[in-house]
Scaffold this active site. Structure first.
Site, mmCIF file in Angstrom:
data_model
loop_
_atom_site.group_PDB
_atom_site.id
_atom_site.type_symbol
_atom_site.label_atom_id
_atom_site.label_comp_id
_atom_site.label_asym_id
_atom_site.label_seq_id
_atom_site.Cartn_x
_atom_site.Cartn_y
_atom_site.Cartn_z
ATOM 1 N N SER A 86 0.839 -1.198 0.000
ATOM 2 C CA SER A 86 0.000 0.000 0.000
ATOM 3 C C SER A 86 0.878 1.254 0.000
ATOM 4 O O SER A 86 1.669 1.449 -0.918
ATOM 5 C CB SER A 86 -0.969 -0.048 1.182
ATOM 6 O OG SER A 86 -2.032 0.853 1.017
ATOM 7 N N HIS A 241 -7.373 -6.173 0.394
ATOM 8 C CA HIS A 241 -6.203 -5.297 0.477
ATOM 9 C C HIS A 241 -5.152 -5.837 1.449
ATOM 10 O O HIS A 241 -3.976 -5.533 1.310
ATOM 11 C CB HIS A 241 -6.661 -3.899 0.909
ATOM 12 C CG HIS A 241 -5.599 -2.855 0.824
ATOM 13 N ND1 HIS A 241 -4.887 -2.599 -0.332
ATOM 14 C CD2 HIS A 241 -5.113 -1.993 1.760
ATOM 15 C CE1 HIS A 241 -4.017 -1.623 -0.104
ATOM 16 N NE2 HIS A 241 -4.132 -1.243 1.148
#
Length: 261
Positions: A86, A241
């Site tokens: 990320s 994610h």
């Protein structure tokens, strides 16, 4: 100006630098570190304003890339492989674009080299509304945060940043944030931006995508190819994610195969 990053070194072998995501710390990739430290020397870093690294007023990808390069200089690493999740993936991409000669291989977990619309407004609002000095337990903090963040696993992740003030310091025993929350909130628009570089990174790159995550999309393919022409993409089914935590064995196996290629 770079800052001296808190770090943890484990294992032995070629160097591999791990970079966590927003609101995280070096502990977030600990499971991956443990799975790879048999063949690589793992350098897990706390990025600025996170974990136990310094709190500073500036926060953008050029500055965070400078922190990583300064760490490599201090650690005597002429070059290394980088793995970032990320926000950490964007930092890793920025390092590769800025100093390609320092990066052997690059692994980017569930993020693309693009600008994103705001995704963390509720999280930032909830964290800012929570006064850690006024809560008496993690359960109380979780209850307060639940008004802003519905998912328990996300709240548990965020509340890892809640720590007790050590004995000997003012307000010892009370809670405080490890995060530099005011600066993260002020600089959040910069963290949503794409990494920048003068030219493409020609080295090997592996993008890992959670099948149920929308962070890497088909519309990002052209920009990925423009900046990272040797990039390959692997999708991990049944993950979102947090793919490195949800299927750590699969994630680590893909990293191992790529790093040894």
């Amino acid at each position: 100006m770079s800052v001296e990053l808190n770090h943890r070194i484990t294992g032995d072998g070629p160097p591999l630098i791990l970079l966590h995501g927003l609101f995280g710390s070096l502990e977030n990739l600990g499971g991956i570190a443990r799975r790879l430290e048999d063949e690589w020397q793992i350098h897990a870093l706390d990025q600025r304003n996170h974990g136990n690294s310094p709190h500073v007023d500036a926060m953008d990808y050029p500055a965070m890339a400078d922190d990583v390069i300064a760490y490599m200089d201090a650690a005597g690493l002429e070059h290394a492989a980088l793995l970032g999740h990320s926000m950490g993936g964007k930092t890793a991409m920025q390092v590769a674009l800025r100093a390609p000669q320092r990066v052997d291989r690059l692994i980017v977990a569930d993020i693309a080299p693009v600008s994103y619309p705001p995704r963390h407004d509720a999280v930032l609002e909830g964290l800012s509304a929570l006064d850690p000095a006024a809560v008496h337990s993690r359960q109380e903090a979780d209850k307060a945060l639940a008004a802003y963040v519905e998912l328990l696993p996300v709240r548990q992740f965020l509340l890892k940043n809640l720590e007790r003030v050590p004995a000997g310091e003012e307000s010892a025993g009370a809670y405080r944030w490890r995060l530099n929350l005011p600066v993260i909130e002020a600089c959040y628009p910069k963290l949503a931006l794409a990494p920048q570089g003068d030219g493409p990174f020609e080295g090997p790159v592996l993008f890992l995508k959670g099948a149920e995550s929308a962070y890497i999309q088909e519309k990002h393919r052209d920009e990925i190819r423009r900046l990272f022409p040797a990039a390959e993409l692997r999708i991990i089914e049944g993950t979102g994610h947090w793919l490195h935590a949800e299927k750590a064995d699969t994630f680590a196996a893909l990293c191992r195969r790529f790093l040894k290629a």
